[in-house]
Every structure is written in structure tokens, then in C-alpha cells.
Write an enzyme that holds these catalytic residues in place. Structure first.
Site, PDB file in Angstrom:
ATOM      1  N   ASP A  33     -80.168  11.117 -45.787  1.00 12.91           N
ATOM      2  CA  ASP A  33     -81.509  10.985 -45.844  1.00 12.91           C
ATOM      3  C   ASP A  33     -82.194  10.889 -47.506  1.00 12.91           C
ATOM      4  OD1 ASP A  33     -83.840  11.423 -43.877  1.00 12.91           O
ATOM      5  OD2 ASP A  33     -84.661  12.362 -45.765  1.00 12.91           O
ATOM      6  N   TYR A  44     -93.078  13.919 -50.805  1.00 18.75           N
ATOM      7  CA  TYR A  44     -92.877  15.157 -49.742  1.00 18.75           C
ATOM      8  C   TYR A  44     -92.227  16.308 -50.797  1.00 18.75           C
ATOM      9  CZ  TYR A  44     -91.815  11.534 -46.272  1.00 18.75           C
ATOM     10  OH  TYR A  44     -92.251  10.466 -45.440  1.00 18.75           O
TER      11      TYR A  44
HETATM   12  O1  CP3 Z   1     -81.213   3.763 -41.909  1.00 18.67           O
HETATM   13  C1  CP3 Z   1     -80.306   4.353 -41.339  1.00 18.67           C
HETATM   14  O2  CP3 Z   1     -79.978   4.374 -40.258  1.00 18.67           O
HETATM   15  C2  CP3 Z   1     -79.741   5.418 -42.766  1.00 18.67           C
HETATM   16  C3  CP3 Z   1     -80.248   6.634 -42.281  1.00 18.67           C
HETATM   17  C4  CP3 Z   1     -81.580   7.156 -42.925  1.00 18.67           C
HETATM   18  C5  CP3 Z   1     -82.524   8.222 -42.343  1.00 18.67           C
HETATM   19  N1  CP3 Z   1     -83.535   8.240 -42.931  1.00 18.67           N
HETATM   20  C6  CP3 Z   1     -82.094   9.137 -41.152  1.00 18.67           C
HETATM   21  C7  CP3 Z   1     -82.941   9.920 -40.568  1.00 18.67           C
HETATM   22  C8  CP3 Z   1     -82.533   6.469 -43.762  1.00 18.67           C
HETATM   23  C9  CP3 Z   1     -82.039   5.321 -44.685  1.00 18.67           C
HETATM   24  C10 CP3 Z   1     -83.698   7.437 -44.109  1.00 18.67           C
HETATM   25  C11 CP3 Z   1     -84.580   7.039 -45.009  1.00 18.67           C
HETATM   26  C12 CP3 Z   1     -85.939   7.940 -44.761  1.00 18.67           C
HETATM   27  N2  CP3 Z   1     -85.989   9.291 -44.659  1.00 18.67           N
HETATM   28  C13 CP3 Z   1     -87.147   7.667 -45.364  1.00 18.67           C
HETATM   29  C14 CP3 Z   1     -87.423   6.090 -46.076  1.00 18.67           C
HETATM   30  C15 CP3 Z   1     -87.465   5.042 -44.800  1.00 18.67           C
HETATM   31  C16 CP3 Z   1     -88.765   5.472 -43.789  1.00 18.67           C
HETATM   32  O3  CP3 Z   1     -88.447   5.526 -42.728  1.00 18.67           O
HETATM   33  O4  CP3 Z   1     -89.791   5.251 -44.347  1.00 18.67           O
HETATM   34  C17 CP3 Z   1     -88.095   8.573 -45.503  1.00 18.67           C
HETATM   35  C18 CP3 Z   1     -89.544   8.644 -45.717  1.00 18.67           C
HETATM   36  C19 CP3 Z   1     -87.118   9.938 -44.689  1.00 18.67           C
HETATM   37  C20 CP3 Z   1     -87.635  11.211 -44.549  1.00 18.67           C
HETATM   38  C21 CP3 Z   1     -87.646  11.606 -43.060  1.00 18.67           C
HETATM   39  N3  CP3 Z   1     -86.308  11.801 -42.573  1.00 18.67           N
HETATM   40  C22 CP3 Z   1     -88.434  11.675 -42.195  1.00 18.67           C
HETATM   41  C23 CP3 Z   1     -89.969  11.569 -42.545  1.00 18.67           C
HETATM   42  C24 CP3 Z   1     -87.929  11.971 -41.173  1.00 18.67           C
HETATM   43  C25 CP3 Z   1     -88.804  12.634 -39.810  1.00 18.67           C
HETATM   44  C26 CP3 Z   1     -88.982  11.286 -38.916  1.00 18.67           C
HETATM   45  C27 CP3 Z   1     -87.922  10.795 -37.862  1.00 18.67           C
HETATM   46  O5  CP3 Z   1     -87.752  10.000 -37.701  1.00 18.67           O
HETATM   47  O6  CP3 Z   1     -87.677  12.191 -37.330  1.00 18.67           O
HETATM   48  C28 CP3 Z   1     -86.333  11.880 -41.523  1.00 18.67           C
HETATM   49  C29 CP3 Z   1     -85.531  12.473 -40.249  1.00 18.67           C
HETATM   50  C30 CP3 Z   1     -84.219  11.365 -39.919  1.00 18.67           C
HETATM   51  N4  CP3 Z   1     -83.608  10.725 -40.902  1.00 18.67           N
HETATM   52  C31 CP3 Z   1     -84.047  11.022 -38.695  1.00 18.67           C
HETATM   53  C32 CP3 Z   1     -82.786  10.165 -39.178  1.00 18.67           C
HETATM   54  C33 CP3 Z   1     -82.109   9.379 -38.083  1.00 18.67           C
HETATM   55  C34 CP3 Z   1     -84.115  11.626 -37.262  1.00 18.67           C
HETATM   56  C35 CP3 Z   1     -83.329  13.058 -37.436  1.00 18.67           C
HETATM   57  C36 CP3 Z   1     -83.146  13.461 -35.957  1.00 18.67           C
HETATM   58  O7  CP3 Z   1     -81.862  12.845 -35.578  1.00 18.67           O
HETATM   59  O8  CP3 Z   1     -83.556  14.330 -35.600  1.00 18.67           O
END
Ligand code: CP3
Length: 344
Positions: free
Chosen positions: A77, A153
């Protein structure tokens, strides 16, 4: 320049026009996959998953095994950088990330000068394991968040609809905000270089909130810090491919490409396609930009849109992707149809 033995993904990033575009999806490892949900439940918390090389390598590889995408993206992340700089970070189920906000000089003083290598060591171990397991035709992508997006963030302590707290901080105390950006830049260079040394072929810089900045602030808080990261990576790894994703930047993307020196850009769904072919794809290869909601909906509209995107960008260097991350309730059958349509 890439050679014929390189993964198609790297050939496209090197500027080659291919008859079928290579394909991967942002957030391709995630909740829409039952095998992801199973590992996620075993790991416990989301961060426990990110920092466990067995589990993180497994979920990185799952979408490659299931769909044969042309590139894997490291499962991690963007918020591990604030975490490794000493900021408290946790994830609330169903809501998203929470951090202890850094909005004054005292709190910034508590943020470390350098990342704690022990925190991120398991991430680089994950990279080594994935690299050893990936088929030779599959590219491997590492990533970080862009300083502006990570700062939004860090300052607010959570995701925000309008990035208000970060904007308020740079308007009130630009010098303090610049020091925060500086820490993120230095940490991101170290983090990307470590991923490249552990085995990724390319890195993507996610600037999810780039589109909320006006032109002058975009230059100062998006382009300039991203340029420093690009220079810091190139200084050690001149051949590493760097993809920028200034989401929502639209007409400022050509300035972003010239100002940052990235090798390629990822495009949001909403961008004007003729602007891309006239003003962007002539500068660098492009990646994108199917609407994640169309993929979730599936059907004839999805197939029609895949054709329009291929016709729009297929005559130049192009990687097929979404305009933002895959939605958690996307049916697997729709992803299978997408793969078939892109490869047809
Ligand atoms: O692309 C991929 O498969 C690689 C993994 C990846 C994740 N986050 C896994 C994740 C990548 C490249 C990210 C980038 C990320 N993380 C961004 C930039 C891209 C975008 O989406 O705008 C941002 C802003 C984040 C911060 C973040 N992490 C947020 C806002 C959240 C919550 C939103 C959500 O989707 O739940 C996360 C959690 C997150 N990061 C999850 C995943 C698979 C979900 C967590 C879970 O399984 O409970």
C-alpha cells in the site's frame, strides 16, 4: 530499448507498438477474488497481509495464475511510507486508512528523517519471492504514492473528499508543508530503489489526488516532487521504467510528462481521447483507461468500450488497464470477458 525476449509489458513501455496491448488492472489483487479474501482472513489485519511475505507474495501471484495478466503489481500500500516514517497507521474494516494527523510543526518533528528499514524489509522479501515465481513473460511492477497524495493522508489522518486539510496546511504554512513533502520524497526514492534492487522491472507513482490541484500548486506539489523521485531512481537505476499516474490532471498531463521525465503515464477514465492521441501519446506510451464501473456492469457496453479504447490508442505504444482501481464487487466473469476481448 527492450528486446523481443522481454515481457510485452516492458516492450510497450519502451515505446513499441504491439498488435495486441499488454494488460493488467490496478488493484488486480483484491477483494473481488475469493482466494484473496481467504488469505486476507488468515492474515488478520490488512497491514499484517502487506508485511507477511508468504501471504503478500501469494496474493500478488493470484491474479496472474487466474487471468494470465501481462504484469504483476506488488501487493502492498502507498501508506507504508508514513508508517515506516513513524506515523501511526491502522485500517478500519469497511472504511479505510486512519493515521495520527501531522498538521503542525510538533507533529512533523515526530516524523522520522528516514524510513525504518526493518518495517519495510518484509516488502522487499515479498518482491524477491514473487520475482522467483513469476513466468518470464510477465512484467513486475513496484510502486509508491506520489508525495502530494501521501501528504493528503498524513495531514488529514484519513481519506478526504476535497483534500481540504492538506490544502489548508500548504496555504497557511507552505514551508512546513514543503518539509513534509521533502521527507516523503526522500523516503520514496529509497523505497522504489529497494524494490528495483529486489526485482521489480518498473515502478508506478500513484498520484490519486493530483486532479484537485490548481495549475501553480500542481507544478509545486505534484510535478516538482515527482521529478525529484524520478531523478533519485534514475541516478541508481538509469534503465528502470517509471510510470506516472497523475489522476485527474487532464490537460496538465503534457506539462507533467515534460516536467517529471516519467517514461509513461496512466490515464484516468474521464480524459479526452483525442487530446491523448494528439498531445500525450506522441510524448510517451500510455496506459489505461477503462471505466471500472463498466467492468463491473459487464455486457455489450463493456465489449464496445474495449474496442473503442483499442482503436483510440492501439496505433501507438499502449498498455490496457482501468482508469482507476477495480471495484470490490466486480464479477470474475466480467474480468474473464475483458481479458478475452483485449486479446481477441
Ligand atoms: O494494485 C494492486 O493490486 C496493488 C496493491 C495496492 C493497494 N493499494 C492494495 C489495497 C495499491 C497499488 C494501492 C494503492 C493505494 N492505496 C492508493 C493509490 C491508488 C488509488 O486507489 O487511488 C491509495 C490512495 C491507497 C490508500 C488506501 N489503501 C485506501 C484509500 C484504502 C481503502 C480503500 C479500499 O479500497 O478499501 C486502502 C486499502 C487497500 N489497499 C485495499 C487493498 C487491496 C483494501 C484492503 C482490504 O482488503 O481490506
Amino acid at each position: 530499448m527492450a528486446t523481443r525476449d522481454d515481457p510485452l509489458f516492458l516492450r510497450a513501455l519502451s515505446g513499441e507498438t504491439l498488435s495486441k496491448p499488454p494488460l493488467w488492472l490496478m488493484r488486480q489483487a483484491g477483494r473481488y477474488l475469493p482466494e484473496y479474501r481467504e488469505i486476507r482472513a488468515k492474515a488478520g489485519g490488512f497491514l499484517d497481509l502487506c508485511y507477511n511475505p508468504d501471504f503478500a507474495a501469494e496474493v500478488t501471484l493470484q491474479p496472474i495464475r487466474r487471468f494470465g495478466f501481462d504484469a504483476a503489481i506488488l501487493f502492498c500500500d502507498i501508506l507504508v511510507i508514513p508508517h515506516a516514517l513513524g506515523q501511526k497507521l491502522w485500517f478500519v474494516q469497511g472504511e479505510g486508512p486512519r493515521l495520527e494527523p501531522v498538521a503542525d510543526a510538533k507533529r512533523l518533528g515526530e516524523i522520522h528523517e528516514e524510513i525504518d528499514r526493518d518495517v519495510l524489509a518484509p516488502v522487499y522479501e515479498t518482491v524477491r519471492r514473487v520475482k522467483a515465481a513469476l513466468p518470464s513473460e510477465t512484467g513486475f511492477i513496484g510502486f509508491c504514492g506520489a508525495p502530494w497524495t501521501v501528504a493528503t493522508y498524513m495531514v488529514a489522518g484519513r481519506g478526504t473528499p476535497d483534500q481540504g486539510p492538506a490544502k489548508e496546511l500548504f496555504a497557511r504554512d507552505a514551508e512546513l508543508f514543503a518539509r513534509l513533502i521533502d521527507r516523503i520524497v526522500m523516503a520514496s526514492i529509497v523505497h522504489l530503489n529497494a524494490q528495483i534492487e529486489a526485482g521489480v522491472d518498473a515502478v508506478q507513482i500513484f498520484d490519486s489526488w493530483a486532479g484537485s490541484l490548481g495549475e501553480s500548486d500542481f507544478e509545486r506539489w505534484c510535478i516538482a516532487p515527482t521529478r525529484r523521485i524520478v531523478d533519485g531512481v534514475r541516478a541508481r537505476h538509469p534503465k528502470a521504467k517509471i510510470i506516472g499516474f497523475p489522476r485527474g490532471a487532464g490537460r496538465l498531463i503534457p506539462a507533467y510528462i515534460r516536467g517529471t521525465g516519467v517514461d509513461a503515464v496512466s490515464l484516468e477514465t474521464e480524459i479526452d481521447r483525442s487530446f491523448v492521441s494528439e498531445q500525450i501519446q506522441s510524448l510517451v506510451p500510455v496506459q489505461g483507461h477503462l471505466d471500472p464501473q463498466l467492468l463491473r456492469a459487464g455486457g455489450a457496453e463493456l465489449e464496445r468500450e474495449v474496442e473503442v479504447i483499442r482503436a483510440s490508442f492501439g496505433a501507438g505504444p499502449f498498455v490496457f488497464n482501468l482508469g482507476h482501481g477495480i471495484l470490490p464487487d466486480t464479477p470474475i466473469a466480467h474480468v474473464e470477458r475483458l481479458v478475452a476481448a483485449v486479446r481477441a
